[in-house]
Enzyme design. Structure first.
Site, mmCIF file in Angstrom:
data_model
loop_
_atom_site.group_PDB
_atom_site.id
_atom_site.type_symbol
_atom_site.label_atom_id
_atom_site.label_comp_id
_atom_site.label_asym_id
_atom_site.label_seq_id
_atom_site.Cartn_x
_atom_site.Cartn_y
_atom_site.Cartn_z
ATOM 1 C CG HIS A 203 -2.169 -0.937 0.767
ATOM 2 N ND1 HIS A 203 -2.213 -2.248 1.137
ATOM 3 C CD2 HIS A 203 -3.243 -0.716 -0.031
ATOM 4 C CE1 HIS A 203 -3.298 -2.803 0.608
ATOM 5 N NE2 HIS A 203 -3.938 -1.899 -0.095
ATOM 6 N NE ARG A 347 -11.123 -1.130 -0.539
ATOM 7 C CZ ARG A 347 -9.881 -1.431 -0.916
ATOM 8 N NH1 ARG A 347 -9.661 -2.384 -1.803
ATOM 9 N NH2 ARG A 347 -8.872 -0.779 -0.433
ATOM 10 C CD GLU A 450 -9.711 -7.260 -2.601
ATOM 11 O OE1 GLU A 450 -8.738 -6.532 -2.752
ATOM 12 O OE2 GLU A 450 -10.463 -7.210 -1.607
ATOM 13 C CG ASN A 473 -3.282 -4.317 -6.307
ATOM 14 O OD1 ASN A 473 -2.902 -4.426 -7.458
ATOM 15 N ND2 ASN A 473 -3.775 -3.187 -5.820
ATOM 16 C CG ASP A 474 -5.440 -7.998 -1.503
ATOM 17 O OD1 ASP A 474 -4.362 -8.268 -0.949
ATOM 18 O OD2 ASP A 474 -6.150 -7.028 -1.177
ATOM 19 N NE ARG A 484 -1.218 -5.545 -1.826
ATOM 20 C CZ ARG A 484 -2.417 -5.003 -1.953
ATOM 21 N NH1 ARG A 484 -3.506 -5.737 -1.738
ATOM 22 N NH2 ARG A 484 -2.567 -3.755 -2.299
#
Ligand code: PEP
Ligand code: MG
Length: 600
Positions: A203, A347, A450, A473-474, A484
């Protein structure tokens, strides 16, 4: 001496500046420039802090119980000696005078210089005094924060004048920067940053991309071998850091900097051009935002809505205190109103893993002791375990829907039960608002794909949800079992892995079959090397950082979605899909120029 450090490229462009080394724990110390007229008062603040700490230490020594171990008064004497040593306060004063740093920044800059000298000492006893020095500085920082005229202690952002004549640009170097701290850099003095740890889709890296500042993460030893004030070039495209470059190299990078600015200016002319492929397929390019204020850059970049508002950033930098319903409502409403009738996908809070809250309410202890927080109580799991907090957020989102088009997105769904509980919570929140007479509209609720499980049970999830958004990403992290945020396994974090591509292709196809809208909001959406492939899979909605929109639009304008769709299997079944895709891209680049296509 010039040398290079290698890391992972996470945010495009070139930054050139002087190194500012900051210990991770002190990243949230205020960093801002003062002007000439403030130099004396800043030194006075430093002196007042020093006097206050001297008083504290003297009082501690005086009040030691009679049976205290003999080392304690000796230790307090060492602290007093360090406090008054010219190498600390005298040199800190010099940073204020020469560089116009605010006192806290000057102090942490000097601490980094001294800490390094301690590290290099042969004598164990002396080397260990570094910890004492750090304690003294922490005390001093706290004392200054308490001081009457102290600036905001939490702001890494500048509150003073930042561009005084002759000031060199600065780049920040730290072992790690938490996403919450990164957020503070939105308005900061730094033009780029380097961290020792982190992966491409950590992140911290994502926030760097949203800030659109060149950055390299996972540079391992960077914060140890680069020195305070070194000249540094950050090549955010290649993941290379050049320290103390020769004049020729410097000139070459300055040239590249100018070229990339020109390229950006050229691309930004596409802002009002609709994103339509050569064969007439309309594509929706949406923005990912972290805070309501980012809506301005989304509009500026020509986004046709917000595809992902990461609401958890509203929860950060507040000492663990959760923003109340009204506060959240105001934030969501601000984003919705700024987007002027365009859709805003909010979200629900995605806390946990590499975005922990400072304090996670009743589950705080469980989280702190989680061995593997990425697989622990995060995202929707955390929200469902905090029903009051969750309903509060849902009410705030629903209330914002009275001011524009709002969609609700649920992160990390893996189970049907989670989907049902979430929808029940939405229904309850609506009921509460109706009873309270507060207006809201019916909103679409979507799930993020995800976790591989969600991709595999998508037909069932699609019966419950109105839309899906693929969080690549996930999805990559959980499909390949690669953390990640961990640079040690970053080389295995591969969006081109056939398993990942198949899950994405499958999810897009399932959603389309069910007649539900589907977008990708992970970093792959903003990476031009995937644009044609995602179009070939049938994707027509991409959500990314505003700064990436023009480059993706250019790819869309030059792509023939139908021709690509016909070659999808060729890429998906290849052992090396990346090579297969590159080959196709090269072969298909031979398309007519945009102008002649439009004229035809
Ligand atoms: C994702 O996982 O792809 C995503 C968009 O969510 P985040 O990066 O915030 O985890
Ligand atoms: Mg995610």
């Amino acid at each position: 001496m010039s040398f290079q450090v290698f890391g992972l490229p996470v945010s495009r462009g070139v930054a050139i500046g002087r190194a500012v080394l900051v210990a991770s724990s002190r990243v949230d110390v205020a960093h801002y420039f003062i002007d000439e007229t403030q130099v004396d008062s800043e030194i006075a603040r430093l002196r007042a802090g020093r006097d206050a700490v001297a008083g504290e230490l003297a009082a501690l020594k005086r009040d030691l119980p009679g049976d205290a171990p003999a080392e304690l008064p000796a230790l307090l004497d060492v602290h007093l000696m360090l406090l008054h040593d010219d190498a600390l306060t005298g040199a800190t004063k010099q940073w204020i005078i020469d560089r116009h740093y605010n006192a806290e920044w000057a102090l942490s800059a000097q601490l980094e210089v001294l800490a390094r000298q301690f590290d290099e000492m042969e004598d164990d006893y002396l080397r260990e005094r570094k910890a004492d020095l750090e304690q003294v500085v922490e005390r001093l920082l706290r004392a200054m924060a308490r001081g009457a005229s102290a600036p905001s202690f939490t702001a890494a952002s500048p509150t003073g004048p930042r561009d005084f004549a002759g000031e060199d640009p600065l780049v920040l170097i730290a072992n790690d920067i938490a996403p919450a701290d990164m957020l503070q850099f939105k308005r900061s003095v730094f033009t780029g940053f380097i961290t020792d740890v982190g992966g491409k889709t950590s992140h911290t890296a994502i926030v760097a991309r949203s800030l659109d500042i060149p950055a390299v993460v996972g540079a391992r030893e960077a914060s140890r071998i680069i020195r305070q004030d070194d000249w540094v070039i950050i090549d955010g495209d290649a993941g290379i850091v050049i320290v103390n470059p020769s004049p020729i190299v410097l000139e070459e990078y300055r040239f590249r900097q100018r070229q990339s600015e020109l390229e950006r200016a050229r691309l930004s002319r596409l802002r009002h051009t609709p994103a339509v492929t050569l064969d007439g397929e309309r594509v929706e390019l949406l923005a990912n935002i972290e805070l309501p204020g980012d809506a301005a850059s989304a509009l500026q970049a020509g986004a046709v809505g917000v595809g992902l508002f990461r609401s958890e950033f509203l929860f950060m930098n507040r000492g663990g205190e959760i923003p109340g319903e009204d506060e959240q409502f105001e934030a969501y409403r601000a984003a919705v109103e700024a987007m002027n009738g365009m859709p805003v996908t909010i979200r629900t809070v995605d806390i946990g893993a590499d975005k922990p809250l400072e304090r996670m309410s009743i589950n705080e202890l469980r989280h702190e002791h989680a061995l593997n927080p990425a697989m622990g109580l995060r995202a929707i799991r955390w929200s469902l375990s905090e029903p009051a907090m969750f309903r509060q957020q849902l009410r705030a989102v629903l209330r914002a829907s009275a001011y524009g088009k709002v969609r609700l997105l649920v992160p990390m769904v893996a189970q049907l039960a989670e989907a049902r509980y979430t929808l029940e919570a939405v229904a309850r929140a609506k009921q509460q608002l109706a009873e309270a007479g507060k207006p809201f509209n019916d909103i679409e609720v979507g799930a993020m794909v995800e976790v591989p499980a969600a991709a595999l049970i998508l037909p069932s999830l699609l019966r419950l949800f109105d839309f899906v958004s693929i969080g690549t990403n996930d999805l990559i992290q959980y499909t390949l079992a690669i953390d990640r945020a961990d640079e040690a396994v970053a080389y295995l974090y591969d969006p081109w892995h056939p398993a990942v591509l198949q899950l994405i292709a499958q999810s897009i196809a399932r959603a389309r079959e069910a007649g539900k809208s589907v977008s990708v909001c992970g970093e792959m959406a903003g990476d031009p090397s995937f644009t044609e492939l995602l179009l070939a899979m049938g994707l027509r909605s991409f959500s990314m950082h505003p700064s990436q929109i023009s480059a993706i639009k250019q790819r869309v304008l030059r792509a023939d979605a139908r021709r690509w769709a016909a070659r999808l299997e060729q890429v998906l079944s290849a052992e090396d899909p990346q090579a297969a895709c590159l080959e196709l891209q090269r072969a298909m680049a031979n398309v007519p120029p945009i102008a002649s296509t439009v004229a035809a």
